[in-house]
Write a protein that holds these residues in place. Structure first.
Motif, short mmCIF file in Angstrom:
data_model
loop_
_atom_site.label_atom_id
_atom_site.label_comp_id
_atom_site.label_asym_id
_atom_site.label_seq_id
_atom_site.Cartn_x
_atom_site.Cartn_y
_atom_site.Cartn_z
N PRO A 88 87.00 -25.09 61.74
CA PRO A 88 86.22 -23.89 62.07
C PRO A 88 86.23 -22.81 61.00
O PRO A 88 85.22 -22.12 60.81
CB PRO A 88 86.87 -23.39 63.37
N VAL A 89 87.36 -22.64 60.29
CA VAL A 89 87.41 -21.63 59.24
C VAL A 89 86.52 -22.05 58.07
O VAL A 89 85.76 -21.24 57.53
CB VAL A 89 88.86 -21.40 58.77
N ALA A 90 86.61 -23.32 57.69
CA ALA A 90 85.75 -23.83 56.63
C ALA A 90 84.28 -23.79 57.06
O ALA A 90 83.39 -23.52 56.25
CB ALA A 90 86.16 -25.24 56.26
N ALA A 91 84.03 -24.05 58.33
CA ALA A 91 82.65 -24.08 58.83
C ALA A 91 81.98 -22.71 58.73
O ALA A 91 80.83 -22.62 58.29
CB ALA A 91 82.62 -24.58 60.28
N VAL A 92 82.67 -21.66 59.12
CA VAL A 92 82.04 -20.33 59.03
C VAL A 92 81.84 -19.92 57.58
O VAL A 92 80.85 -19.24 57.25
CB VAL A 92 82.85 -19.26 59.80
N ALA A 93 82.75 -20.34 56.70
CA ALA A 93 82.56 -20.07 55.27
C ALA A 93 81.31 -20.78 54.77
O ALA A 93 80.52 -20.22 54.00
CB ALA A 93 83.79 -20.53 54.49
N ALA A 94 81.10 -22.01 55.23
CA ALA A 94 79.91 -22.77 54.80
C ALA A 94 78.63 -22.17 55.37
O ALA A 94 77.60 -22.12 54.67
CB ALA A 94 80.06 -24.22 55.23
N ILE A 95 78.66 -21.74 56.61
CA ILE A 95 77.48 -21.12 57.21
C ILE A 95 77.05 -19.90 56.40
O ILE A 95 75.87 -19.72 56.08
CB ILE A 95 77.76 -20.72 58.68
N GLU A 96 78.01 -19.07 56.05
CA GLU A 96 77.71 -17.87 55.28
C GLU A 96 77.26 -18.23 53.87
O GLU A 96 76.36 -17.58 53.30
CB GLU A 96 78.94 -16.95 55.23
N THR A 97 77.87 -19.26 53.29
CA THR A 97 77.49 -19.71 51.96
C THR A 97 76.02 -20.13 51.93
O THR A 97 75.27 -19.76 51.01
CB THR A 97 78.39 -20.88 51.51
N ILE A 98 75.60 -20.90 52.91
CA ILE A 98 74.20 -21.35 52.95
C ILE A 98 73.25 -20.17 53.11
O ILE A 98 72.19 -20.12 52.48
CB ILE A 98 74.02 -22.39 54.07
N LYS A 99 73.62 -19.20 53.94
CA LYS A 99 72.79 -18.00 54.10
C LYS A 99 72.61 -17.30 52.75
O LYS A 99 71.50 -16.88 52.39
CB LYS A 99 73.44 -17.03 55.08
N LEU A 100 73.70 -17.16 51.99
CA LEU A 100 73.64 -16.48 50.70
C LEU A 100 72.80 -17.27 49.71
O LEU A 100 72.01 -16.70 48.95
CB LEU A 100 75.05 -16.29 50.16
N LEU A 101 72.95 -18.58 49.70
CA LEU A 101 72.15 -19.40 48.81
C LEU A 101 70.66 -19.25 49.10
O LEU A 101 69.83 -19.13 48.19
CB LEU A 101 72.56 -20.87 48.93
N LYS A 102 70.32 -19.22 50.39
CA LYS A 102 68.91 -19.11 50.80
C LYS A 102 68.35 -17.71 50.56
O LYS A 102 67.13 -17.53 50.53
CB LYS A 102 68.78 -19.48 52.28
N SER A 103 69.22 -16.73 50.38
CA SER A 103 68.75 -15.34 50.24
C SER A 103 68.39 -14.97 48.80
O SER A 103 68.13 -13.80 48.52
CB SER A 103 69.83 -14.37 50.75
N GLY A 104 68.38 -15.93 47.90
CA GLY A 104 67.94 -15.64 46.54
C GLY A 104 68.77 -16.26 45.43
O GLY A 104 68.35 -16.28 44.27
N LEU A 105 69.94 -16.79 45.77
CA LEU A 105 70.80 -17.33 44.71
C LEU A 105 70.29 -18.64 44.14
O LEU A 105 70.50 -18.92 42.95
CB LEU A 105 72.24 -17.50 45.24
N VAL A 106 69.61 -19.44 44.95
CA VAL A 106 69.03 -20.68 44.42
C VAL A 106 67.96 -20.34 43.39
O VAL A 106 67.90 -20.92 42.30
CB VAL A 106 68.46 -21.56 45.55
#
Length: 440
Positions: free
Chosen positions: A319-337
């Motif tokens: 669960p700790v890794a999962a929430v980190a991944a959820i937030e990571t994907i949000k950040l990637l989609k918000s302009g980092l890609v």
């Protein structure tokens, strides 16, 4: 704009003491390119235990894609830690795991809806992928590529072939993995012109089908869209369409290993998207969770329909890794890609300008922020210059730039995707100075 700050000799006194302690208790199998002892990190910066500040071109080997200790990822981790640290998601349910699987489905590199099996690392993701392919097809054979890196557990190691040291003394491995050449246009097979490299590899594949790997016995082909450890080698544009065409003739799955090339690294969420081909199964790790142990096998729903208990684990989807991944994907989609594509184009342009100054830089290659320069002894012969590459890495470290090797003679650049053009200018300046120093 910060700049690297080197305040002590390297390694500094505190770093030396820790390195000496490390030498007494850590496995001798670990390799460290430079004597860097990290105390803290932030965005694209590394701070060592002696107060030295470095510009990072590694992102922890392609892991911290959204920047080191990104505040939003850290906050998500803190919030989850206060709720619960672990509850086996393979035996019970919790929402972060489901949300993350939905998030991965949203960015999947194929049309059909997907399913996810969560793991803890890249090699474990590859193991899940190859097990799934064998389970679904009931076929015993696989095909991998020379120069590929897929991990070091025994199944994935059977495909790994980037360095002989990774395989020496570990045989026998998983049987019946056949290797074929990866299409390298810079160093093509002898007698093959770069424009015909794809033709050669497809011919070689079919030769395997005719001799040692009957296609009706082949479960899957496992391949990196861009070879990572093997030297950041980018295949020709026509390679993957031609490969997929051959595999589809025989019902062979295409497994793409996106552990290093995925999660926005190349300016698209997955590197395979640059080549217009849909994989059947995808291996994911590294950049998925910003440093938390997390990996995934993502596959088409029609492929991942194995029976209950056919494959499982204890910590996958933590669960700790999962929430980190959820937030990571949000950040990637918000302009980092998109930033990876934009800054990567600037970066490769600056590296090519640097190449014009030094004939020992034989090749500049890559896509997005997955870039490399390849050192040669002779630009015509294109012979590997391992010694010079290593000297440049050391000289860059002395000046505050942290880089890693790849392949026999390349330096890879895989910085956080938060990198700015101003950071690129600093990196190029240091590389210029470092090559001059290394050449003496």
């Amino acid at each position: 704009m910060n700049r690297p700050q080197i305040k002590t000799e390297l390694p500094g006194p505190k770093a030396k003491e820790i390195i000496e302690r490390d030498a007494k208790v850590m496995s001798t199998s670990l390799s460290r390119d430079v004597p860097l002892v990290v105390e803290r990190t932030q965005d694209v910066w590394i701070y060592d235990v002696d107060g030295n500040e470095f510009l990072d071109m590694t992102s922890g080997v392609g892991v911290t894609n959204v920047g080191h200790t990104n505040p939003k990822v850290v906050e998500a981790i803190k919030n989850q830690v206060e709720k619960f640290l672990h509850f086996a998601g393979t035996d019970f349910y919790y929402e972060p795991q489901v949300t993350l699987a939905e998030s991965l489905n949203d960015i999947r590199p194929f049309e059909e809806p997907g399913r996810v099996f969560f793991t803890n690392s890249g090699t474990e993701s590859v193991e899940a992928c190859i097990k799934l392919a064998r389970y679904k097809t009931r076929r015993p054979l696989y095909i991998g590529f020379l120069g590929g890196f897929h991990g070091r557990s025994m199944g994935s190691l059977s495909f790994t072939s980037s360095k002989v040291i990774q395989r020496r003394y570990f045989s026998p491995m998983m049987p019946q993995v056949v290797h074929i050449p990866f299409p390298d246009t810079y160093r093509p097979p002898e007698g093959v012109v770069p424009e015909k490299v794809t033709d050669f590899v497809i011919w070689y594949l079919n030769r395997m089908f005719e001799t040692v790997a009957p296609p009706e016995d082949v479960a899957a082909v496992l391949v990196e869209p861009i070879q990572g450890e093997g030297g950041y080698i980018v295949p020709p544009k026509d390679f993957f369409p031609r490969l997929k065409q051959e595999l589809d003739k025989h019902g062979i799955y295409l497994i793409v290993d996106e552990v290093q090339s995925g999660m926005g690294r190349t300016g698209k969420m997955f590197a395979i998207e640059h080549f217009g081909v849909e994989p059947d199964i995808v291996s994911i790790a590294k950049g998925i969770a910003s440093g938390m142990p997390m990996g995934a096998c993502l596959a088409k729903s029609s492929v991942m329909d194995w029976e209950e208990s056919a494959h499982s684990n204890t910590y996958g989807g933590n669960p700790v890794a999962a929430v980190a991944a959820i937030e990571t994907i949000k950040l990637l989609k918000s302009g980092l890609v998109e930033n990876a594509a934009k800054v990567g184009e600037y970066f490769i342009g600056q590296l090519r300008e640097l190449q014009k100054k030094y004939e020992v830089i034989g090749d500049v290659r890559g896509i997005g922020l997955m870039l490399a320069i390849d050192f040669v002894k002779d630009p015509v012969k294109r012979d590997y210059n391992y010694e010079l590459r290593n000297k440049v890495i050391q000289e860059a470290f002395k000046r505050g730039l942290v880089c890693l090797a790849a392949g026999k003679s390349a330096i890879r650049f895989a910085p956080p995707l938060t990198l700015k053009e101003e950071h690129v200018d600093i990196a190029i300046e240091i590389l210029d100075e470092s090559i001059k120093a290394a050449l003496g």
